[in-house]
Design an enzyme around this catalytic site. Structure first.
Site, PDB file in Angstrom:
ATOM      1  N   PRO A   8       0.790  -1.226   0.000  1.00 37.42           N
ATOM      2  CA  PRO A   8       0.000   0.000   0.000  1.00 37.42           C
ATOM      3  C   PRO A   8       0.828   1.284   0.000  1.00 37.42           C
ATOM      4  O   PRO A   8       1.888   1.339   0.623  1.00 37.42           O
ATOM      5  CB  PRO A   8      -0.826  -0.091   1.293  1.00 37.42           C
ATOM      6  CG  PRO A   8      -0.220  -1.186   2.089  1.00 37.42           C
ATOM      7  CD  PRO A   8       0.501  -2.086   1.145  1.00 37.42           C
ATOM      8  N   ASN A   9       0.287   2.265  -0.701  1.00 32.19           N
ATOM      9  CA  ASN A   9       0.820   3.633  -0.774  1.00 32.19           C
ATOM     10  C   ASN A   9       2.076   3.771  -1.635  1.00 32.19           C
ATOM     11  O   ASN A   9       2.530   4.880  -1.902  1.00 32.19           O
ATOM     12  CB  ASN A   9       1.089   4.203   0.636  1.00 32.19           C
ATOM     13  CG  ASN A   9      -0.167   4.223   1.471  1.00 32.19           C
ATOM     14  OD1 ASN A   9      -1.178   4.787   1.043  1.00 32.19           O
ATOM     15  ND2 ASN A   9      -0.141   3.594   2.631  1.00 32.19           N
ATOM     16  N   ARG A  16       5.322  11.025  -2.636  1.00 33.65           N
ATOM     17  CA  ARG A  16       5.178  10.741  -1.210  1.00 33.65           C
ATOM     18  C   ARG A  16       6.515  10.903  -0.488  1.00 33.65           C
ATOM     19  O   ARG A  16       7.449  10.174  -0.748  1.00 33.65           O
ATOM     20  CB  ARG A  16       4.674   9.299  -1.054  1.00 33.65           C
ATOM     21  CG  ARG A  16       4.543   8.820   0.362  1.00 33.65           C
ATOM     22  CD  ARG A  16       4.261   7.320   0.407  1.00 33.65           C
ATOM     23  NE  ARG A  16       4.178   6.853   1.774  1.00 33.65           N
ATOM     24  CZ  ARG A  16       4.363   5.597   2.142  1.00 33.65           C
ATOM     25  NH1 ARG A  16       4.608   4.672   1.254  1.00 33.65           N
ATOM     26  NH2 ARG A  16       4.283   5.258   3.406  1.00 33.65           N
ATOM     27  N   HIS A  78       4.723  -4.461   8.863  1.00 32.38           N
ATOM     28  CA  HIS A  78       4.825  -4.382  10.318  1.00 32.38           C
ATOM     29  C   HIS A  78       3.719  -5.119  11.062  1.00 32.38           C
ATOM     30  O   HIS A  78       3.786  -5.243  12.269  1.00 32.38           O
ATOM     31  CB  HIS A  78       4.870  -2.901  10.727  1.00 32.38           C
ATOM     32  CG  HIS A  78       5.875  -2.107   9.922  1.00 32.38           C
ATOM     33  ND1 HIS A  78       7.224  -2.410   9.927  1.00 32.38           N
ATOM     34  CD2 HIS A  78       5.726  -1.070   9.040  1.00 32.38           C
ATOM     35  CE1 HIS A  78       7.852  -1.576   9.099  1.00 32.38           C
ATOM     36  NE2 HIS A  78       6.970  -0.759   8.549  1.00 32.38           N
ATOM     37  N   ASP A  85       2.420 -15.692   6.585  1.00 27.13           N
ATOM     38  CA  ASP A  85       2.039 -17.088   6.342  1.00 27.13           C
ATOM     39  C   ASP A  85       2.146 -17.442   4.862  1.00 27.13           C
ATOM     40  O   ASP A  85       2.579 -18.541   4.507  1.00 27.13           O
ATOM     41  CB  ASP A  85       0.610 -17.345   6.842  1.00 27.13           C
ATOM     42  CG  ASP A  85       0.545 -17.480   8.357  1.00 27.13           C
ATOM     43  OD1 ASP A  85       1.613 -17.512   9.002  1.00 27.13           O
ATOM     44  OD2 ASP A  85      -0.580 -17.545   8.892  1.00 27.13           O
ATOM     45  N   HIS A  98      13.111  -2.432   1.453  1.00 28.28           N
ATOM     46  CA  HIS A  98      12.550  -1.136   1.854  1.00 28.28           C
ATOM     47  C   HIS A  98      13.420  -0.017   1.299  1.00 28.28           C
ATOM     48  O   HIS A  98      14.651  -0.125   1.308  1.00 28.28           O
ATOM     49  CB  HIS A  98      12.487  -1.007   3.381  1.00 28.28           C
ATOM     50  CG  HIS A  98      11.637  -2.055   3.999  1.00 28.28           C
ATOM     51  ND1 HIS A  98      10.271  -2.013   3.949  1.00 28.28           N
ATOM     52  CD2 HIS A  98      11.963  -3.201   4.630  1.00 28.28           C
ATOM     53  CE1 HIS A  98       9.780  -3.092   4.530  1.00 28.28           C
ATOM     54  NE2 HIS A  98      10.790  -3.835   4.955  1.00 28.28           N
ATOM     55  N   LEU A  99      12.769   1.049   0.880  1.00 28.85           N
ATOM     56  CA  LEU A  99      13.502   2.231   0.420  1.00 28.85           C
ATOM     57  C   LEU A  99      14.192   2.916   1.590  1.00 28.85           C
ATOM     58  O   LEU A  99      15.359   3.297   1.524  1.00 28.85           O
ATOM     59  CB  LEU A  99      12.528   3.199  -0.251  1.00 28.85           C
ATOM     60  CG  LEU A  99      11.977   2.702  -1.592  1.00 28.85           C
ATOM     61  CD1 LEU A  99      10.564   3.204  -1.807  1.00 28.85           C
ATOM     62  CD2 LEU A  99      12.881   3.127  -2.727  1.00 28.85           C
ATOM     63  N   SER A 100      13.421   3.113   2.663  1.00 31.06           N
ATOM     64  CA  SER A 100      13.958   3.748   3.865  1.00 31.06           C
ATOM     65  C   SER A 100      14.549   2.658   4.766  1.00 31.06           C
ATOM     66  O   SER A 100      14.484   1.469   4.443  1.00 31.06           O
ATOM     67  CB  SER A 100      12.835   4.484   4.598  1.00 31.06           C
ATOM     68  OG  SER A 100      11.889   3.554   5.112  1.00 31.06           O
ATOM     69  N   ARG A 105      13.556   4.565  12.152  1.00 26.98           N
ATOM     70  CA  ARG A 105      12.371   5.430  12.133  1.00 26.98           C
ATOM     71  C   ARG A 105      11.515   5.178  13.387  1.00 26.98           C
ATOM     72  O   ARG A 105      12.037   4.771  14.408  1.00 26.98           O
ATOM     73  CB  ARG A 105      11.609   5.206  10.822  1.00 26.98           C
ATOM     74  CG  ARG A 105      12.478   5.541   9.590  1.00 26.98           C
ATOM     75  CD  ARG A 105      11.747   5.304   8.301  1.00 26.98           C
ATOM     76  NE  ARG A 105      10.580   6.159   8.179  1.00 26.98           N
ATOM     77  CZ  ARG A 105       9.604   5.976   7.287  1.00 26.98           C
ATOM     78  NH1 ARG A 105       9.676   4.949   6.450  1.00 26.98           N
ATOM     79  NH2 ARG A 105       8.588   6.796   7.235  1.00 26.98           N
ATOM     80  N   ARG A 109       7.756   0.852  13.335  1.00 29.89           N
ATOM     81  CA  ARG A 109       8.341   0.317  12.089  1.00 29.89           C
ATOM     82  C   ARG A 109       9.499  -0.644  12.363  1.00 29.89           C
ATOM     83  O   ARG A 109      10.085  -1.205  11.440  1.00 29.89           O
ATOM     84  CB  ARG A 109       8.844   1.453  11.193  1.00 29.89           C
ATOM     85  CG  ARG A 109       7.760   2.355  10.666  1.00 29.89           C
ATOM     86  CD  ARG A 109       8.341   3.352   9.671  1.00 29.89           C
ATOM     87  NE  ARG A 109       7.522   4.542   9.588  1.00 29.89           N
ATOM     88  CZ  ARG A 109       6.512   4.701   8.718  1.00 29.89           C
ATOM     89  NH1 ARG A 109       6.218   3.757   7.866  1.00 29.89           N
ATOM     90  NH2 ARG A 109       5.816   5.821   8.718  1.00 29.89           N
TER      91      ARG A 109
HETATM   92  C1  DQA Z   1       8.621   1.200   3.420  1.00 22.88           C
HETATM   93  C2  DQA Z   1       8.761   1.363   4.942  1.00 22.88           C
HETATM   94  C3  DQA Z   1       7.428   1.167   5.638  1.00 22.88           C
HETATM   95  O1  DQA Z   1       7.562   1.382   7.032  1.00 22.88           O
HETATM   96  C4  DQA Z   1       6.422   2.177   5.114  1.00 22.88           C
HETATM   97  O2  DQA Z   1       5.160   1.962   5.721  1.00 22.88           O
HETATM   98  C5  DQA Z   1       6.320   2.179   3.639  1.00 22.88           C
HETATM   99  C6  DQA Z   1       7.541   2.090   2.846  1.00 22.88           C
HETATM  100  C7  DQA Z   1       9.927   1.541   2.681  1.00 22.88           C
HETATM  101  O3  DQA Z   1      10.064   1.155   1.532  1.00 22.88           O
HETATM  102  O4  DQA Z   1      10.796   2.215   3.250  1.00 22.88           O
HETATM  103  O5  DQA Z   1       5.227   2.322   3.061  1.00 22.88           O
HETATM  104  O6  DQA Z   1       8.321  -0.167   3.147  1.00 22.88           O
END
Ligand code: DQA
Length: 149
Positions: A8-9, A16, A78, A85, A98-100, A105, A109
């Protein structure tokens, strides 16, 4: 075949929070990953979904078909035990991406429910993490091939 999954997102990448996630769009990241995969002789399939159920279905669909899954599950990382599963029931190579760097953080997370069922995690390198993930897939597939039965 390598399956690249985004949760998501992540369709909002580019707009973003660029200081956290970088300026690359999802299309940019998929293109760079596809190019890295092609160099390694691997084909890439991609799905981004905002719904957990769609990601579970994609992991089921990869069983007995894809050699590896690279997954950036976004916030589902998370708390989504259904993804844990589904990944546990998939026996190809699995990379969490993960990008971050979630460990640097907010405390919520710091937990990944996916971490116990993947081969390893790449985090904190923004867009550079994608080719790194393909490099990890390549090495792990080679290692499995040479390990023998
Ligand atoms: C993320 C890290 C997650 O905590 C966050 O909710 C994301 C992006 C990352 O790529 O750093 O949506 O997965």
């Amino acid at each position: 075949m390598v399956l690249l999954l985004h949760g998501p997102n992540l369709n909002l990448l580019g707009e973003r929070d660029p200081s956290t996630y970088g300026t690359a769009t999802l299309d940019d990241l998929v293109a760079a990953t596809g190019a890295a995969a092609a160099e390694a002789g691997l084909a890439l399939e991609h799905l981004q979904a905002n719904a957990e159920a769609d990601l579970v279905a994609a992991i089921h669909g990869a069983r007995h078909r894809c050699a590896a899954i690279v997954v950036n599950a976004g916030a589902l990382t998370h708390y989504a035990w259904s993804l844990h599963d589904a990944l546990a029931s998939y026996d190809g190579v699995k990379i969490e991406l993960h990008l971050s760097n979630p460990a640097a953080r907010e405390p919520w997370r710091h937990v990944s429910v996916l971490a116990p069922v993947v081969d390893g995690t790449i985090a904190g390198f923004k867009a550079d993490g994608y080719p790194l993930a393909i490099g990890a897939v390549e090495r792990l597939l080679d290692r499995r091939r040479t390990a023998g039965p």
